[in-house]
Motif scaffolding. Sequence first.
Motif, mmCIF file in Angstrom:
data_model
loop_
_atom_site.group_PDB
_atom_site.id
_atom_site.type_symbol
_atom_site.label_atom_id
_atom_site.label_comp_id
_atom_site.label_asym_id
_atom_site.label_seq_id
_atom_site.Cartn_x
_atom_site.Cartn_y
_atom_site.Cartn_z
ATOM 1 N N LYS A 153 12.507 -0.189 1.901
ATOM 2 C CA LYS A 153 11.829 -0.024 3.183
ATOM 3 C C LYS A 153 12.400 1.189 3.933
ATOM 4 N N LEU A 172 14.512 16.340 5.516
ATOM 5 C CA LEU A 172 13.752 15.653 6.557
ATOM 6 C C LEU A 172 14.326 15.845 7.961
ATOM 7 N N GLY A 178 10.790 8.662 4.526
ATOM 8 C CA GLY A 178 9.864 9.620 3.912
ATOM 9 C C GLY A 178 10.383 10.209 2.616
ATOM 10 N N ASP A 231 10.486 4.450 5.006
ATOM 11 C CA ASP A 231 10.494 4.818 6.431
ATOM 12 C C ASP A 231 10.936 6.261 6.632
ATOM 13 N N GLN A 250 9.813 9.365 -0.273
ATOM 14 C CA GLN A 250 8.765 9.401 -1.291
ATOM 15 C C GLN A 250 7.878 10.641 -1.203
ATOM 16 N N THR A 251 8.018 11.444 -0.136
ATOM 17 C CA THR A 251 7.230 12.676 -0.107
ATOM 18 C C THR A 251 7.618 13.602 -1.253
ATOM 19 N N CYS A 252 8.867 13.538 -1.689
ATOM 20 C CA CYS A 252 9.266 14.322 -2.866
ATOM 21 C C CYS A 252 9.523 13.417 -4.079
ATOM 22 N N THR A 264 1.837 3.062 -3.484
ATOM 23 C CA THR A 264 0.961 3.867 -4.343
ATOM 24 C C THR A 264 1.553 5.245 -4.611
ATOM 25 N N ALA A 265 2.573 5.622 -3.847
ATOM 26 C CA ALA A 265 3.260 6.894 -4.143
ATOM 27 C C ALA A 265 3.946 6.844 -5.511
ATOM 28 N N GLN A 309 10.262 21.626 -5.583
ATOM 29 C CA GLN A 309 10.294 21.609 -4.127
ATOM 30 C C GLN A 309 11.414 22.509 -3.644
ATOM 31 N N TYR A 346 8.215 10.904 -5.789
ATOM 32 C CA TYR A 346 7.047 10.076 -6.083
ATOM 33 C C TYR A 346 6.763 10.094 -7.592
ATOM 34 N N ALA A 351 0.831 -1.217 0.000
ATOM 35 C CA ALA A 351 0.000 0.000 0.000
ATOM 36 C C ALA A 351 0.863 1.264 0.000
ATOM 37 N N LEU A 352 2.069 1.138 0.548
ATOM 38 C CA LEU A 352 2.964 2.301 0.576
ATOM 39 C C LEU A 352 3.511 2.623 -0.813
#
Lengths: 359, 359
Positions: free
Chosen positions: A229, A313, A235, A233, A237-239, A49-50, A250, A241, A46-47
């Motif tokens: 992973k 981050l 993050g 973990d 993928q916040t940028c 989907t990014a 960004q 993706y 589910a992670l």
Amino acid sequence: MKFKTLVRPLLVATAAVGATAVAQPAAKPSPEGVATAAQNVIIDRALLTAFKALPSRFEDAKNPITAEKVELGRMLYFDTRLSKNQDLSCNSCHDLNTFGVDNKPTSTGHKKQLGGRNSPTVYNAGGHTTQFWDGRAANLEEQAKGPILNPVEMAMPSADHVVATIKSIPGYVTAFQKSFPGEADPVTYDNLAKAIGAFERQLVTPSRFDKFLGGDDKALTQVEKAGLKTFLDQGCQTCHYGPALGGSLQKLGLVVPYQAKDQGRFDLTKKESDRMVFRVPTLRNVAKTGPWFHDGSITELQTAVKLMAQHQLGKQLTDTDAKQILAFLDSLTGELPKGYIAKPKLPPSGPKTPKPDPT
Amino acid sequence: MKFKTLVRPLLVATAAVGATAVAQPAAKPSPEGVATAAQNVIIDRALLTAFKALPSRFEDAKNPITAEKVELGRMLYFDTRLSKNQDLSCNSCHDLNTFGVDNKPTSTGHKKQLGGRNSPTVYNAGGHTTQFWDGRAANLEEQAKGPILNPVEMAMPSADHVVATIKSIPGYVTAFQKSFPGEADPVTYDNLAKAIGAFERQLVTPSRFDKFLGGDDKALTQVEKAGLKTFLDQGCQTCHYGPALGGSLQKLGLVVPYQAKDQGRFDLTKKESDRMVFRVPTLRNVAKTGPWFHDGSITELQTAVKLMAQHQLGKQLTDTDAKQILAFLDSLTGELPKGYIAKPKLPPSGPKTPKPDPT
């Protein structure tokens, strides 16, 4: 941005929270070796989907792709007659044989002038939402018009001069007619950009990661999955993706400011809100496209990964975590589209075709 | 997560960088009033590529939308006979009249039981990449199957019982036949979910922000534009992107850990990498969908905005900045689709339709 930035003391934000803080994967001690850490890694799909698997090509309704246009675009991409001294083509800095880059900090243009920023890869660039490091072009077609006329790049004096050059080459006139049927005057600078854009929209490099996204759990090794992973973990993928794992604008230094002379999009727009805004680079083939960052100042990918965790981050990655992420990034190295890489046969010049101009 | 979290001392990460740091918009003193700050705000449109205007509806090739299916889904959405005691429908907790929520911290289900998490809005939920706060459903159709059978929500004992109930209502049998033509046995739990999903895919609420994205600079007021600028400056769009400004999975507490009993997706998967991972809420209509956060514990939107800046980005927002962002969020309050809000006429029960079961 030199190495000193990496070693300056960073007051990690999580330190403020105290002993009652929720345990964070970033904070827990990592196993000593990457291989040890990579036992039976299960990724929560589910992670994912990014991200998106690469399409077979990046379509755009405003520039429908035809075989004729792609072939014309491919010739133009390799043609040094689009540069003032006829010694540079798109492929000079975005070399299709070397993952769409030249592996230099910044590229050498007309009269050996150095550009100000690192040449981004052309592969999978159709997956970016904006083009150039500062996002000054909305799409590949608009992008293609820039370097040809840039005085420190291909340095052609004007779009009219480019069009006159193309018109002096009979094979090109025919190819433009075939690519833009029904147009009274098909050889235009806009159409040249459309042909190059249509070609570039084909340049995708599917990798094992796409198979993994498609459901094949064995497409990544255990170490690569451990890296994925860690990537999730932290993050990243916040940028990073989307299909290109990057491509939107960004701020560089979202959490911890990043010091650099180049202020990114601010230097273009002079708007305070654009200060240090850069296009997020694609991570596709990133292991092959160094040196890294907008100025090509980072020569080790592991350093780039650690700097990103720090500035975006507010986190300090362990060497083990960084190495795991490097393993994952390797899985993004894709297959180059063999049919497009070699320089095609170019139409011969005509009697009026300009000669190289070294001035 | 109580208010004390907001007032505990936060060691802002940027404090570590010292006097030579690049000036950050977040750090510069804000004008005293929101209105003062909102003079002649110009938004760099390239930064808006993170967002997308809402489509007229959220299509999915796996569940083609037809008028019959939408009308059936709408009836099912409002039908309390899908709950054990026939006192709850989808609309009870996701009220279409009140922006798709019930405005309670957590919802009241069967026998007045309280759910564990805040009811997310159904409006624009088709724009999420995953459903439920912990992403346990991949799409709206899969989501629709959950609450009907959840013992603390609609509490139906089994999917078979739901299907038997529907089959006992002649008007529904006809509507399923029309919605799924050519199927020998169209009344199935899967088809029920498809009908509800097809209905929900229509539930979009375009707002002035969509007009702004479409190019109309006057669609937002100066104060709203100032808020959008602050939103972009801070980096809120790193998580709140796409047509719903949200909808992917992210870690709550990306920079500064967030303390809560509810560990999000970890509670579902027991994977360490899922600890504190939640679906990013849509910001569409967020001004109307409080109380906020997964547990509905935050009763002031300004507090929610400040907590997000702190935990996701390690930043302390000034009141002025937070208020500007609130003004922008107001522009995301959209028009409800009038034709779908009112409860439709439902087909009458048959002789074998079960009676309400309060046990």
